[in-house]
Structures are given as structure tokens and as C-alpha cells.
Design a protein around this motif. Sequence first.
Motif, PDB file in Angstrom:
ATOM      1  N   ALA A 269      45.458 113.113 116.887  1.00  0.00           N
ATOM      2  CA  ALA A 269      46.401 111.995 117.012  1.00  0.00           C
ATOM      3  C   ALA A 269      45.722 110.669 116.681  1.00  0.00           C
ATOM      4  O   ALA A 269      46.301 109.798 116.013  1.00  0.00           O
ATOM      5  N   GLU A 270      44.482 110.503 117.140  1.00  0.00           N
ATOM      6  CA  GLU A 270      43.762 109.255 116.867  1.00  0.00           C
ATOM      7  C   GLU A 270      43.419 109.122 115.387  1.00  0.00           C
ATOM      8  O   GLU A 270      43.582 108.047 114.793  1.00  0.00           O
ATOM      9  N   VAL A 271      42.948 110.231 114.780  1.00  0.00           N
ATOM     10  CA  VAL A 271      42.646 110.206 113.345  1.00  0.00           C
ATOM     11  C   VAL A 271      43.900 109.885 112.542  1.00  0.00           C
ATOM     12  O   VAL A 271      43.902 109.029 111.648  1.00  0.00           O
ATOM     13  N   MET A 272      44.977 110.589 112.866  1.00  0.00           N
ATOM     14  CA  MET A 272      46.235 110.400 112.158  1.00  0.00           C
ATOM     15  C   MET A 272      46.719 108.950 112.276  1.00  0.00           C
ATOM     16  O   MET A 272      47.213 108.348 111.312  1.00  0.00           O
ATOM     17  N   SER A 273      46.571 108.367 113.452  1.00  0.00           N
ATOM     18  CA  SER A 273      47.078 107.018 113.698  1.00  0.00           C
ATOM     19  C   SER A 273      46.356 105.986 112.844  1.00  0.00           C
ATOM     20  O   SER A 273      46.985 105.123 112.214  1.00  0.00           O
ATOM     21  N   ARG A 278      45.982 102.343 108.400  1.00  0.00           N
ATOM     22  CA  ARG A 278      44.920 101.512 107.844  1.00  0.00           C
ATOM     23  C   ARG A 278      44.151 102.195 106.722  1.00  0.00           C
ATOM     24  O   ARG A 278      43.265 101.590 106.124  1.00  0.00           O
ATOM     25  N   GLY A 279      44.477 103.450 106.406  1.00  0.00           N
ATOM     26  CA  GLY A 279      43.769 104.136 105.344  1.00  0.00           C
ATOM     27  C   GLY A 279      42.430 104.687 105.796  1.00  0.00           C
ATOM     28  O   GLY A 279      42.036 104.557 106.957  1.00  0.00           O
ATOM     29  N   ALA A 280      41.691 105.296 104.868  1.00  0.00           N
ATOM     30  CA  ALA A 280      40.455 106.004 105.217  1.00  0.00           C
ATOM     31  C   ALA A 280      39.192 105.232 104.854  1.00  0.00           C
ATOM     32  O   ALA A 280      38.081 105.742 105.041  1.00  0.00           O
ATOM     33  N   SER A 310      43.666 118.526 108.409  1.00  0.00           N
ATOM     34  CA  SER A 310      44.259 119.225 109.561  1.00  0.00           C
ATOM     35  C   SER A 310      44.747 118.250 110.617  1.00  0.00           C
ATOM     36  O   SER A 310      45.587 118.604 111.446  1.00  0.00           O
ATOM     37  N   SER A 311      44.250 117.016 110.587  1.00  0.00           N
ATOM     38  CA  SER A 311      44.651 116.040 111.601  1.00  0.00           C
ATOM     39  C   SER A 311      46.115 115.665 111.489  1.00  0.00           C
ATOM     40  O   SER A 311      46.694 115.124 112.442  1.00  0.00           O
ATOM     41  N   ILE A 312      46.730 115.937 110.329  1.00  0.00           N
ATOM     42  CA  ILE A 312      48.154 115.661 110.197  1.00  0.00           C
ATOM     43  C   ILE A 312      48.953 116.510 111.174  1.00  0.00           C
ATOM     44  O   ILE A 312      49.952 116.071 111.734  1.00  0.00           O
ATOM     45  N   GLY A 343      56.893 107.591 116.043  1.00  0.00           N
ATOM     46  CA  GLY A 343      56.871 106.234 115.506  1.00  0.00           C
ATOM     47  C   GLY A 343      56.047 106.144 114.233  1.00  0.00           C
ATOM     48  O   GLY A 343      56.424 105.444 113.285  1.00  0.00           O
ATOM     49  N   LEU A 344      54.924 106.854 114.177  1.00  0.00           N
ATOM     50  CA  LEU A 344      54.093 106.858 112.971  1.00  0.00           C
ATOM     51  C   LEU A 344      54.858 107.435 111.791  1.00  0.00           C
ATOM     52  O   LEU A 344      54.865 106.867 110.694  1.00  0.00           O
ATOM     53  N   TYR A 345      55.502 108.573 112.011  1.00  0.00           N
ATOM     54  CA  TYR A 345      56.272 109.187 110.940  1.00  0.00           C
ATOM     55  C   TYR A 345      57.436 108.284 110.518  1.00  0.00           C
ATOM     56  O   TYR A 345      57.790 108.218 109.339  1.00  0.00           O
ATOM     57  N   GLY A 346      58.019 107.602 111.496  1.00  0.00           N
ATOM     58  CA  GLY A 346      59.093 106.668 111.171  1.00  0.00           C
ATOM     59  C   GLY A 346      58.606 105.545 110.270  1.00  0.00           C
ATOM     60  O   GLY A 346      59.277 105.159 109.315  1.00  0.00           O
TER      61      GLY A 346
END
Length: 398
Positions: A269-273, A278-280, A310-312, A343-346
Motif C-alpha cells: 500500500a505504501e509503495v503503491m501510494s 509521485r512516480g518512481a 506486485s505492489s499494485i 481514492g488512489l484508483y479514483g
Amino acid sequence: RRAESADAACEAASDAWQAIPLQLYGQEPAATNTQLDIYRAQLGLPQIVRDTGGGGNEEIALIVTAAVGGMAAAVILGAFAFWIVATLRRKRALERQAEATIKKQIVSAVDALKEIQAPLALIRASDFLEIGSLQSHEALRDKGVLHFVDTTSQFIETVFTRYVTVFFSHQWLGYQAPDPDAKQFRSMCRAILAIGEREGVAPDAIYVWVDWVSIPQRVKSVQQLSISSLPLFASLLHCFVVVTPEAMHHESRQRCDRSTFHSRCWCRAEVMSHWARRGAANMYYADEEGLQPMAPKGVASVAEEEDFLSSIHVFEGELSCCALAHPGGRPCDRELLVLPILGLYGQIYEQVVHCGDPAAAKARAEEQPEGELSLATVSHSTDSTIGGGGGGGGGGGG
């Protein structure tokens, strides 16, 4: 002769009299009917309409039965039709209600990513380097070394635009304490020095966020608010550092490293957020070998990094609460992540829609390393369903 004639007359009269009941009571129906007609005609009464043996009564009974059955069937069909119409109306009403609820949840979830739900607690890197090991939020608060930010705008104005900020994400090495042997703490310290050298700043110009340090541990209600804000916290800070030195879990004695980090729900969740917002470009691994970029070739290399990708699938990750069988009826941590990830997906969907053209959206994302996920990545992520494996993290047991 007179006597014989009298006897014969009496006998004839007696025979005639005895024949009357036979005629009247059915032995000779035709005669009986004729006689009754004569009597009724003499009395001025109408003739009786009789069944001639053609089955009229049965036909009448069949007609009556059919009529009653038809009426009953019509009533039943009418009631069934009314039930169908009423059911469809209720179904449409429930669908509209469900749609409205979902829209409200999505709006709430997206809005939740715009404002932190609990104070953001940071520690200056120079103070962090001196504490010797990861200490609890309350212990460091009492020492006066924590810096608190109450709103997103305050963070941007007073911290983000003035200092380098670092979010440390790590897999807990114990159920009750995150880093019993301070192995991860030492990797964090090396990462701070490396980032300071890369950015050209001293440790006192760097602020750090770590779950055990930054999330309240005693007041559970405040802790839950902070945990709910984790995705927002992870996406606000400049740098995102995954701390993955090879270690052994203190209780389970299982090996913990980079691959096990990516199997954890909270870590995903933290990686995905951070990645989604903010990108990689400023995402790193920190271990015994120092600081390494998580996506060394930029956005194009993300798809090549199986652990990263996999973090997705956040909700397929593992959780400590599940491993411990939710002691005391404790709710699953996945429930805390539903709205933030929604909210992220939104936001990702909103960005793609606003771009107008899916192909242009993909190109735009690939051209901007600091931008959002590519459309291909978003499409791939939608295959993951909410609800799956188990993981840990946050302020309760990564």
C-alpha cells in the motif's frame, strides 16, 4: 249377477288405485309427467322444465367450474404480475441507492487523499541518527524531538518547500516491536546520509517519517486515524525508501528481505501510494549495500521489476493480523485500506479521463518520470480484487 258385477267393479277400482303410486313415483315417468302436467295446468301453474337425459347438468357444472377456475387464475396471474412489478421497482431503487452510496464513497475516498486525517509526525534526521534504535512515538514525543504538522497545506508551506523529506517503509521484524535488533535502523541511518549527500544537504535539513516513530501507539483511536492516512503520508514526502536488509523475524524465525517486503499488504500500500502520485524517480531500496534506485531505468523499467509491480495488488498481500487469527475479534487491517486505495484508483482514473485519450495518457505518463502510473499499469492493476492474502505494517505489526 249384480253381486258378481259389484265384485268385479271393486276389484277393478282396487287395481286402478294401486297403479297410481307406480305412475306417480317413477315406475312410469312419462305417465307421471303427463299426470303432473295435467294437475299443474288445472291449478294454473306453469309446466316444469325437465332434464331429458342429454347431460345438461354436467355441462352446466363444467361451465361453472371453468368460469370459477378462470377467475381464480386471473387473480393469481394479476397478483404475480403485481409482485414482479413491485420487485423490479424495489430492485431499481436499491440499485440507485447502491450507485449513490458508491459514488459517495469514491468522492470521500478521493477527498481523503487531499487532507491528512491525523497529525503528521516527523523527526529531524540529525535527531534520528542519535537515538540509537527505533523508539516509540510516545517516547520521542516526550523527549520533544518530534515535529507535528496538522494539515496538508501546513506541511507543504513549512516542511516540503524547505526541507528534504524521507518516508521509510519496512517490514516489521517482530509482532510487538518493529526492529528488535536495530538492523533496519542502521540501514535507515546509512540511507539518510546517502540522500543528504545526493541532495547536497546536512542531516538537520532532512525530516524523516517512520511508522513506529510517527504513529501513536497508545491511543488506538488516534493510531487508527494515522494508519488510515498512511497512503497520503507516503505520497507527500520527497523520497520513499524501502528498508530491506536480510534479517530474521524475531518470533516466526522466517527470513525477511526484499521479496518478503513486497509480499506484505501494508508495504504494498505504501509503495503503491508513493508510486501512483509521485512516480518512481525518488524511490529506493536500502540494505547492507547502501541505497539503490527501485526503478533504475525509470518508468520503462517498472514493468521489468516483478517485485515492484506486485505492489499494485495491494489486497493480495499478507497481514500479521491474519497470521495471528485476529486476536480478540480485531478487525482485519484490509478494512482500513479500502478507502485510501479506492481514492488512489479514483485519482488515477480521473487523471486518465482528463487526459481525454488513453494513448495520450500512456504517452504522457511515460514522458514524465515524476508523473502518475501509465495507463497499461492501471489496466493491469484492475485485475486485482479487494480481498485476498494477508500482510502487516503501519503502526501495529508489519
